[in-house]
Design an enzyme around this catalytic site. Structure first.
Site, PDB file in Angstrom:
ATOM      1  N   LEU A   1      -2.619   4.761  -0.034  1.00 38.64           N
ATOM      2  CA  LEU A   1      -4.054   4.468   0.011  1.00 38.64           C
ATOM      3  C   LEU A   1      -4.210   2.967   0.257  1.00 38.64           C
ATOM      4  O   LEU A   1      -4.028   2.158  -0.645  1.00 38.64           O
ATOM      5  CB  LEU A   1      -4.702   4.888  -1.314  1.00 38.64           C
ATOM      6  CG  LEU A   1      -6.221   4.866  -1.354  1.00 38.64           C
ATOM      7  CD1 LEU A   1      -6.830   5.650  -0.197  1.00 38.64           C
ATOM      8  CD2 LEU A   1      -6.710   5.453  -2.669  1.00 38.64           C
ATOM      9  N   HIS A   2      -4.538   2.613   1.505  1.00 44.61           N
ATOM     10  CA  HIS A   2      -4.441   1.216   1.925  1.00 44.61           C
ATOM     11  C   HIS A   2      -5.649   0.366   1.478  1.00 44.61           C
ATOM     12  O   HIS A   2      -5.527  -0.558   0.676  1.00 44.61           O
ATOM     13  CB  HIS A   2      -4.333   1.132   3.454  1.00 44.61           C
ATOM     14  CG  HIS A   2      -3.258   1.999   4.029  1.00 44.61           C
ATOM     15  ND1 HIS A   2      -1.921   1.689   3.951  1.00 44.61           N
ATOM     16  CD2 HIS A   2      -3.315   3.182   4.700  1.00 44.61           C
ATOM     17  CE1 HIS A   2      -1.211   2.616   4.547  1.00 44.61           C
ATOM     18  NE2 HIS A   2      -2.029   3.541   5.009  1.00 44.61           N
ATOM     19  N   ASP A   3      -6.807   0.621   2.098  1.00 42.91           N
ATOM     20  CA  ASP A   3      -7.919  -0.336   2.002  1.00 42.91           C
ATOM     21  C   ASP A   3      -8.461  -0.573   0.583  1.00 42.91           C
ATOM     22  O   ASP A   3      -8.858  -1.712   0.270  1.00 42.91           O
ATOM     23  CB  ASP A   3      -9.064   0.104   2.930  1.00 42.91           C
ATOM     24  CG  ASP A   3      -8.665   0.023   4.396  1.00 42.91           C
ATOM     25  OD1 ASP A   3      -7.686  -0.680   4.713  1.00 42.91           O
ATOM     26  OD2 ASP A   3      -9.342   0.661   5.221  1.00 42.91           O
TER      27      ASP A   3
ATOM     28  N   THR B   1       0.835  -1.216   0.000  1.00 37.01           N
ATOM     29  CA  THR B   1       0.000   0.000   0.000  1.00 37.01           C
ATOM     30  C   THR B   1       0.866   1.262   0.000  1.00 37.01           C
ATOM     31  O   THR B   1       0.412   2.319  -0.450  1.00 37.01           O
ATOM     32  CB  THR B   1      -0.986   0.021   1.183  1.00 37.01           C
ATOM     33  OG1 THR B   1      -0.263   0.047   2.421  1.00 37.01           O
ATOM     34  CG2 THR B   1      -1.905  -1.187   1.159  1.00 37.01           C
TER      35      THR B   1
END
Ligand code: BDR
Ligand code: CA
Length: 307
Positions: free
Chosen positions: A237-239, A191
């Site tokens: 931007l992880h999720d 990420t």
């Protein structure tokens, strides 16, 4: 073929963007959204999930789950996501009702009743899924695959050792990682390759719909923490990477590796220990190694434009 998925989340700005990407993706049949305490307390994560459903005009059932981790006290992240958890967007109180059933019971019931594969996508601490597995271990065989955002082979983000989702409830993570479920781990190693540059943010902003404006507002606020805390010019931007993986797995490379969760050391609790282990065949996980960030943002931006 559509992918039947349950999304477990703690919105959370990047959870919200992930939900919007999922809503914009006809490949996904979203059976339900379960919420957990994490970025902000449960009363906010469940209502934030419903706000995002309404923003996107979707009537997906939302369930509230566990209000705290299994063993540790809850640590939240308002310093990243703002006091509401969705800072940067002004969204009305949701009209979509919260489902009366507990998220853990919903998970157990849905999985035990299904004859078709169900994918689980988790975007927050793993408390709900861990409790569901403890309550009814047979659900593991019913889960086609768990794709989770969490962990890191390298450095953490909440401590030097640990990534937030695993750190908040490491005992839940241990239950899930040792359950035998087919698991893909999308951690910080990947990420942190997916950065919201000013040009990518502007591409979302210029879509000029209420959804895109809300997304751009949240992403702008969300970027500030990484800029100030870590001196990064652009924020990870992880999720949404989890949803992108479901849609286009070839945007990522993965490697099968043993993973263990550190539970004992106060300095490194919540660390995902990735790599060598005494028994190399135990607790093997597909660990994401790299992401095509240009293609990811292209996917995100074109999909957001459809909402
Ligand atoms: C994870 O922690 C949360 O703050 C984000 O929503 C994401 O799920 C990143 O470490
Ligand atoms: Ca999250």
């Amino acid at each position: 073929m559509t992918i039947r998925v349950i999304i477990d989340c703690d919105p959370g700005v990047d959870d919200a963007i992930a939900l919007l990407l999922a809503f914009a993706s006809p490949e996904l049949d979203i059976l339900g959204i379960t919420t957990v305490a994490g970025n902000v307390p449960l009363r906010l994560t469940q209502s934030n999930a419903r706000k995002i459903c309404e923003l996107a005009g979707r009537q997906v059932p939302v369930y509230a789950g566990c209000p705290r981790p299994l063993v540790r006290s809850l640590e939240t992240a308002e310093y990243v996501h703002g006091a509401t958890g969705l800072q940067g967007a002004t969204l009305p109180d949701p009209q979509l009702p919260l489902q009366p059933q507990h998220a853990v019971d919903y998970l157990v019931e849905t999985l035990m009743q299904t004859d078709e594969p169900v994918t689980i996508a988790t975007l927050g601490p793993l408390t709900n899924l861990a409790v569901a597995i403890v309550k009814e271990p047979r659900i593991v065989e019913k889960i086609d695959r768990l794709v989770l955002m969490g962990g890191a082979a390298g450095a953490g983000n909440v401590t030097a050792s640990a990534e937030f989702n695993i750190y908040v409830d490491p005992h839940a993570a241990h239950v899930v990682f040792t359950s035998g479920v087919a698991l893909t781990m999308i951690g910080l190693d990947v990420t942190h390759q997916v950065l919201t540059t000013e040009a990518r943010l502007e591409a979302i902003r210029s879509i000029d719909t209420p959804v895109a404006q809300a997304a751009a507002g949240m992403l702008k606020f969300y970027g500030e923490y990484d800029r100030q805390q870590f001196g990064m010019s652009d924020s990870p931007l992880h999720d949404p990477c989890v949803i992108a993986y479901l849609l286009q797995p070839d945007l990522f490379t993965v490697k099968s590796l043993p993973v263990a969760i550190e539970l004992a050391s106060p300095q490194s609790i919540g660390r995902t220990i990735v790599g060598h282990s005494i028994d190399e065949q135990k607790n093997r996980v597909d660990v994401a190694q790299s992401a095509n960030s240009d293609a990811f943002y292209q996917l995100l931006t074109t999909r957001l434009a459809t909402l």
